[in-house]
Motif scaffolding. Structure first.
Motif, PDB file in Angstrom:
ATOM      1  N   THR A  18      13.013  -9.533  -8.684  1.00  0.00           N
ATOM      2  CA  THR A  18      14.523  -8.688  -8.538  1.00  0.00           C
ATOM      3  C   THR A  18      15.263  -8.881  -7.191  1.00  0.00           C
ATOM      4  O   THR A  18      16.498  -9.325  -7.198  1.00  0.00           O
ATOM      5  N   GLY A  19      13.995  -9.932  -6.818  1.00  0.00           N
ATOM      6  CA  GLY A  19      15.235 -11.124  -5.606  1.00  0.00           C
ATOM      7  C   GLY A  19      15.103 -12.416  -5.893  1.00  0.00           C
ATOM      8  O   GLY A  19      14.378 -12.641  -7.265  1.00  0.00           O
ATOM      9  N   ASP A  20      15.038 -13.084  -4.782  1.00  0.00           N
ATOM     10  CA  ASP A  20      14.191 -14.475  -5.138  1.00  0.00           C
ATOM     11  C   ASP A  20      12.948 -14.998  -4.972  1.00  0.00           C
ATOM     12  O   ASP A  20      12.475 -15.825  -5.015  1.00  0.00           O
ATOM     13  N   GLU A  21      12.182 -13.487  -4.342  1.00  0.00           N
ATOM     14  CA  GLU A  21      10.791 -14.455  -3.643  1.00  0.00           C
ATOM     15  C   GLU A  21       9.873 -13.217  -4.319  1.00  0.00           C
ATOM     16  O   GLU A  21      10.232 -11.326  -4.586  1.00  0.00           O
ATOM     17  N   ILE A  22       8.022 -12.755  -4.884  1.00  0.00           N
ATOM     18  CA  ILE A  22       7.416 -11.893  -4.616  1.00  0.00           C
ATOM     19  C   ILE A  22       6.597 -12.626  -3.653  1.00  0.00           C
ATOM     20  O   ILE A  22       6.073 -14.177  -3.593  1.00  0.00           O
ATOM     21  N   THR A  23       6.079 -11.705  -2.719  1.00  0.00           N
ATOM     22  CA  THR A  23       4.937 -12.283  -2.034  1.00  0.00           C
ATOM     23  C   THR A  23       3.595 -11.580  -2.866  1.00  0.00           C
ATOM     24  O   THR A  23       3.888 -10.286  -2.337  1.00  0.00           O
ATOM     25  N   VAL A  24       2.449 -12.059  -3.078  1.00  0.00           N
ATOM     26  CA  VAL A  24       1.579 -11.012  -3.011  1.00  0.00           C
ATOM     27  C   VAL A  24       0.295 -11.193  -2.189  1.00  0.00           C
ATOM     28  O   VAL A  24       0.466 -12.348  -1.329  1.00  0.00           O
ATOM     29  N   GLY A  25      -0.378 -10.162  -1.865  1.00  0.00           N
ATOM     30  CA  GLY A  25      -1.543 -10.598  -0.965  1.00  0.00           C
ATOM     31  C   GLY A  25      -2.112  -8.631  -0.971  1.00  0.00           C
ATOM     32  O   GLY A  25      -1.679  -7.941  -1.301  1.00  0.00           O
ATOM     33  N   ARG A  26      -3.586  -9.045  -0.031  1.00  0.00           N
ATOM     34  CA  ARG A  26      -4.127  -8.095   0.198  1.00  0.00           C
ATOM     35  C   ARG A  26      -3.766  -6.894   0.821  1.00  0.00           C
ATOM     36  O   ARG A  26      -3.585  -5.145   1.107  1.00  0.00           O
ATOM     37  N   ALA A  27      -2.156  -6.893   1.743  1.00  0.00           N
ATOM     38  CA  ALA A  27      -2.249  -6.223   2.922  1.00  0.00           C
ATOM     39  C   ALA A  27      -1.045  -5.147   2.224  1.00  0.00           C
ATOM     40  O   ALA A  27      -1.066  -4.865   1.004  1.00  0.00           O
ATOM     41  N   ALA A  28      -1.157  -3.870   2.832  1.00  0.00           N
ATOM     42  CA  ALA A  28      -1.039  -2.061   2.149  1.00  0.00           C
ATOM     43  C   ALA A  28       0.448  -2.605   2.631  1.00  0.00           C
ATOM     44  O   ALA A  28       1.221  -2.333   1.432  1.00  0.00           O
ATOM     45  N   GLU A  29       0.919  -2.852   3.729  1.00  0.00           N
ATOM     46  CA  GLU A  29       2.704  -3.641   3.867  1.00  0.00           C
ATOM     47  C   GLU A  29       3.140  -4.723   3.760  1.00  0.00           C
ATOM     48  O   GLU A  29       1.919  -6.144   4.126  1.00  0.00           O
ATOM     49  N   GLY A  30       4.003  -5.534   3.299  1.00  0.00           N
ATOM     50  CA  GLY A  30       4.517  -6.536   3.475  1.00  0.00           C
ATOM     51  C   GLY A  30       4.839  -7.880   2.690  1.00  0.00           C
ATOM     52  O   GLY A  30       4.532  -8.305   2.698  1.00  0.00           O
ATOM     53  N   VAL A  31       3.850  -6.741   1.727  1.00  0.00           N
ATOM     54  CA  VAL A  31       3.855  -7.665   0.122  1.00  0.00           C
ATOM     55  C   VAL A  31       4.528  -7.062  -0.836  1.00  0.00           C
ATOM     56  O   VAL A  31       4.877  -6.005  -1.080  1.00  0.00           O
ATOM     57  N   THR A  32       5.349  -7.888  -2.023  1.00  0.00           N
ATOM     58  CA  THR A  32       5.542  -7.234  -3.241  1.00  0.00           C
ATOM     59  C   THR A  32       4.643  -6.531  -3.543  1.00  0.00           C
ATOM     60  O   THR A  32       4.946  -5.369  -4.671  1.00  0.00           O
ATOM     61  N   PHE A  33       3.858  -7.190  -3.953  1.00  0.00           N
ATOM     62  CA  PHE A  33       2.935  -6.566  -5.152  1.00  0.00           C
ATOM     63  C   PHE A  33       0.666  -6.601  -4.288  1.00  0.00           C
ATOM     64  O   PHE A  33       0.691  -8.427  -3.866  1.00  0.00           O
ATOM     65  N   ARG A  34       0.716  -5.801  -4.351  1.00  0.00           N
ATOM     66  CA  ARG A  34      -1.445  -5.593  -3.750  1.00  0.00           C
ATOM     67  C   ARG A  34      -1.731  -6.306  -4.679  1.00  0.00           C
ATOM     68  O   ARG A  34      -2.103  -5.005  -5.945  1.00  0.00           O
ATOM     69  N   LEU A  35      -2.654  -7.297  -3.572  1.00  0.00           N
ATOM     70  CA  LEU A  35      -4.423  -7.339  -4.252  1.00  0.00           C
ATOM     71  C   LEU A  35      -5.054  -6.736  -4.159  1.00  0.00           C
ATOM     72  O   LEU A  35      -5.262  -7.564  -3.260  1.00  0.00           O
TER      73      LEU A  35
END
Length: 184
Positions: A18-35
């Protein structure tokens, strides 16, 4: 463009750019998609869309980000058929038309290795991948804490042995130390 994410159980999710980037990670906040996997860092990797190309960048994760089985450092451009592995997750980039709203689920992820003709950019759909053979689990790595405990134990053992040797030497009459009876 969409990011297709498949977990170890085979459940797939599709995340549109939807924007220029997607951030993935384990955090509940601050990521686009949670792994939600313990092998994934809080902010593990970033997928950036730039000039029609997608780049992946590891964000200093502990376990690393793999592209086609190779651990990356810095940014890496993704091509059709590239497989990104983060923890127990497989990720791939697909074109928007492959994730159309009428389609029940995202297309299958590509197999690692060189792109096949079925995965070329001109082909609108992916071939169904054959199941992978089971892989023997890797031997667990010792953590830094466990290694430090082992080193401390060996050091304590060596110091104890040295102290025992010194005490034995100090009380051994054959070693030339005075005994209480000889001092009279």
């Amino acid at each position: 463009m969409r990011l297709v994410i498949e977990d170890a159980a085979g459940t797939r999710s599709s995340v549109p750019f939807t924007g220029d980037e997607i951030t993935v990670g384990r955090a509940a906040e601050g990521v686009t998609f949670r792994l939600a996997d313990r092998n994934v860092s809080r902010q593990h990797a970033r997928f950036a869309l730039s000039g029609g190309a997608v780049f992946v960048e590891d964000l200093g994760s502990l376990t690393g980000t793999l592209v086609n089985g190779e651990r990356i450092s810095g940014k890496r451009r993704l091509r059709a058929g590239d497989l990104v592995q983060i923890g127990d997750y497989d990720l791939a980039i697909t074109a928007d038309e492959e994730g159309a709203p009428g389609e029940p689920s995202p297309p299958p992820l590509p197999l690692p290795g060189p792109p096949s003709p079925a995965m070329a950019p001109a082909a609108p759909a992916y071939a169904v991948p054959a199941p992978l053979p089971p892989v023997a689990p890797a031997a667990p790595r010792r953590s830094r804490t466990a290694r430090n405990v082992v080193v401390a134990g060996l050091l304590a053992l060596a110091l104890g042995a040295a102290a025992g040797w010194a005490a034995g030497r100090a009380t051994d009459p054959a070693a030339g130390a005075p005994t209480p009876s000889a001092a009279r």
